[in-house]
Scaffold this motif. Structure first.
Motif, PDB file in Angstrom:
ATOM      1  N   TYR A 204      49.481  50.320 -49.174  1.00  0.00           N
ATOM      2  CA  TYR A 204      50.486  51.328 -48.785  1.00  0.00           C
ATOM      3  C   TYR A 204      50.052  52.734 -49.166  1.00  0.00           C
ATOM      4  O   TYR A 204      50.817  53.505 -49.723  1.00  0.00           O
ATOM      5  CB  TYR A 204      51.834  50.986 -49.410  1.00  0.00           C
ATOM      6  CG  TYR A 204      52.504  49.806 -48.762  1.00  0.00           C
ATOM      7  CD1 TYR A 204      52.956  49.895 -47.436  1.00  0.00           C
ATOM      8  CD2 TYR A 204      52.683  48.605 -49.429  1.00  0.00           C
ATOM      9  CE1 TYR A 204      53.565  48.818 -46.809  1.00  0.00           C
ATOM     10  CE2 TYR A 204      53.289  47.523 -48.809  1.00  0.00           C
ATOM     11  CZ  TYR A 204      53.728  47.639 -47.513  1.00  0.00           C
ATOM     12  OH  TYR A 204      54.331  46.576 -46.897  1.00  0.00           O
ATOM     13  N   HIS A 209      57.626  54.257 -50.755  1.00  0.00           N
ATOM     14  CA  HIS A 209      58.741  53.315 -50.732  1.00  0.00           C
ATOM     15  C   HIS A 209      60.037  54.036 -51.030  1.00  0.00           C
ATOM     16  O   HIS A 209      60.089  54.909 -51.893  1.00  0.00           O
ATOM     17  CB  HIS A 209      58.555  52.222 -51.797  1.00  0.00           C
ATOM     18  CG  HIS A 209      57.400  51.313 -51.535  1.00  0.00           C
ATOM     19  ND1 HIS A 209      57.034  50.907 -50.279  1.00  0.00           N
ATOM     20  CD2 HIS A 209      56.535  50.713 -52.382  1.00  0.00           C
ATOM     21  CE1 HIS A 209      55.986  50.111 -50.375  1.00  0.00           C
ATOM     22  NE2 HIS A 209      55.652  49.984 -51.634  1.00  0.00           N
ATOM     23  N   ASP A 381      53.119  52.016 -53.769  1.00  0.00           N
ATOM     24  CA  ASP A 381      53.048  52.912 -52.620  1.00  0.00           C
ATOM     25  C   ASP A 381      52.074  54.055 -52.945  1.00  0.00           C
ATOM     26  O   ASP A 381      51.361  53.998 -53.951  1.00  0.00           O
ATOM     27  CB  ASP A 381      54.443  53.415 -52.220  1.00  0.00           C
ATOM     28  CG  ASP A 381      55.082  54.280 -53.303  1.00  0.00           C
ATOM     29  OD1 ASP A 381      54.468  54.453 -54.378  1.00  0.00           O
ATOM     30  OD2 ASP A 381      56.191  54.784 -53.060  1.00  0.00           O
TER      31      ASP A 381
END
Ligand SMILES: [Zn+2]
Length: 431
Positions: A204, A209, A381
């Protein structure tokens, strides 16, 4: 130290890294159709596995078919999850060219397995190896490999604390404490062992997030509203990690749920490893809150007709009991399908999110039920990756396990890191 990337370089799936032609880190498979395996012939002296997901451990039994079998090092939960995955692969593809191992190979796992806890150094193929908690799923590990000169940290998949300056104590639901950050199943990674080089996942690297507390709150609201309005909620969830996380979320918010599919077996396995859970009491409570489904005598059809929540595999609607539940609830707008994980392109789950219809069990099906997606990710993330790598300002960074490894490596270089993204089959020399 020579590091060869046999899989998971510039891609997600089939992770495999070979050190000096001797020590193999992970040996995964990508569950595409047909399944993909690491490249090259490999005959390691020892294998170390970071965690029990298919893309990291799925092909390990294929290493056990020769006369000399290498020892396989992992944490106790990873060993059990690996067995479950191997048996599932046999069930799906056994005896066909799609499965690179046999029942016999899987049976040998018991003979070659060596389990280790976190922070307990052990020897493998002449290297000193240490596991550190990676905070991804129970038993997941960062792997530190030392040869006396070079210290290499292989992150595996990991999850960091995503608190964004909020008040950790503020999240309360129904009078119970609700964490506003991180997963309920496992604590986030906090260990940052010294290393000269780091092989870092980047799943990610371009995603932030949403705050976990907010994700949970809107997920819970959807479950409650749907059931209150007389509908059924089907929650497709991966068997390893996500099913248990959703089960914990339901219990924390006093929501009854059915749990179906392979996730049930994983729950049973994790009950034997409470030390690898964030809160073993909460886990026990969630197990007693859940109702388990064996699927006998039309049980699934009856559940689909109730105002109920059912958490079930597969997470991307490509098989499992979801194949019964989704068609049963699809035609009523009062029902909800609540996706909880990343949907790979080309899967029915992705099609459903993007087009409102999907091929379920060989039949294209328009869906009138509400379809929603919630980001319950178990990966760091972008901010999480950057804060993790901030501890490795002086280390050489090798970026893998992502769709945009090269771009992320370039962004890291712009931040002053020594970063690159090895390609599939490439060998990198560390000095
Ligand atoms: Zn994983």
């Amino acid at each position: 130290m020579q590091v060869e990337f046999l899989g998971g370089a510039g891609e997600i799936g089939r992770s495999a890294v070979l050190i000096d032609d001797s020590l193999l880190l992970d040996y995964g498979m990508a569950s595409e159709s047909p399944p993909q395996y690491p490249v090259g012939d490999v005959d390691p002296d020892a294998v170390v596995v970071s965690h029990g997901h298919l893309d990291h451990v799925g092909a390990v039994p294929a290493l056990l078919s020769g006369t000399e079998q290498p020892p396989v090092h992992w944490t106790p939960p990873t060993r059990e999850l690996a067995l479950t995955l191997a048996e599932d692969t046999l069930k799906l593809h056994g005896g066909s060219p799609r499965c690179p191992f046999t029942e016999n190979d899987v049976r040998r796992i018991g003979e070659v397995s060596a389990t280790h806890g976190y922070r307990e150094p052990f020897e493998a193929a002449g290297y000193e190896v240490t596991f550190y908690d990676a905070g991804h799923i129970p038993g997941s590990a960062h792997v530190l490999v030392e040869d006396g000169e070079t210290r290499l940290l292989y992150t595996g998949d990991f999850h960091t604390d995503e608190r964004r300056g909020g008040d950790a104590a503020s999240g309360r639901a129904n009078g119970r404490e609700a964490p506003v950050s991180g997963q309920r199943l496992v604590p986030a990674t906090t260990d940052r062992p010294d290393a000269d080089a780091v092989i870092c996942e980047s799943t990610y690297s371009d995603v932030s997030h949403e705050d976990r507390g907010d994700v949970e709150a809107s997920f819970v609201e959807t479950l409650r509203t749907t059931v209150w309005q007389g509908g059924t909620v089907v929650v497709p969830a991966f068997a390893i990690g996500r099913t248990q996380e959703i089960m914990l979320v339901c219990a924390a918010h006093d929501i009854d749920c059915y749990v179906d599919g392979m996730g049930q077996r994983v729950i049973e396995q994790l009950r034997h490893h409470p030390a690898f859970l964030r809160d073993a009491d909460a886990f026990r409570g969630a197990v007693s809150n859940a109702r388990f489904v064996d699927g006998r005598d039309g049980q699934r059809r009856r559940i689909a007709d109730q105002n109920a929540v059912v958490v079930t595999t597969s997470g991307m609607l490509s098989g499992g009991p979801a194949m019964t539940y989704v068609p049963a609830i699809a035609d009523q707008p009062v029902n909800t399908i609540a996706m909880t994980g990343y949907q790979v392109e080309g899967t029915p789950g992705r099609d459903l999110l993007e087009t409102g219809s999907a091929e379920i069990d060989g039949r294209v099906m328009p869906v009138s039920a509400q379809v929603e997606a919630y980001d319950f990710s178990a990966h760091a993330d972008r901010e999480g990756l950057l804060s993790f790598l901030d501890a490795y300002r002086d280390s050489r960074l090798l970026i893998n396990h992502g769709d945009r490894c090269e771009s992320f490596a370039r962004e890291l270089r712009a931040e002053g890191h020594d970063a690159s993204a090895p390609t599939l089959g490439e060998t990198v020399t560390l000095s």
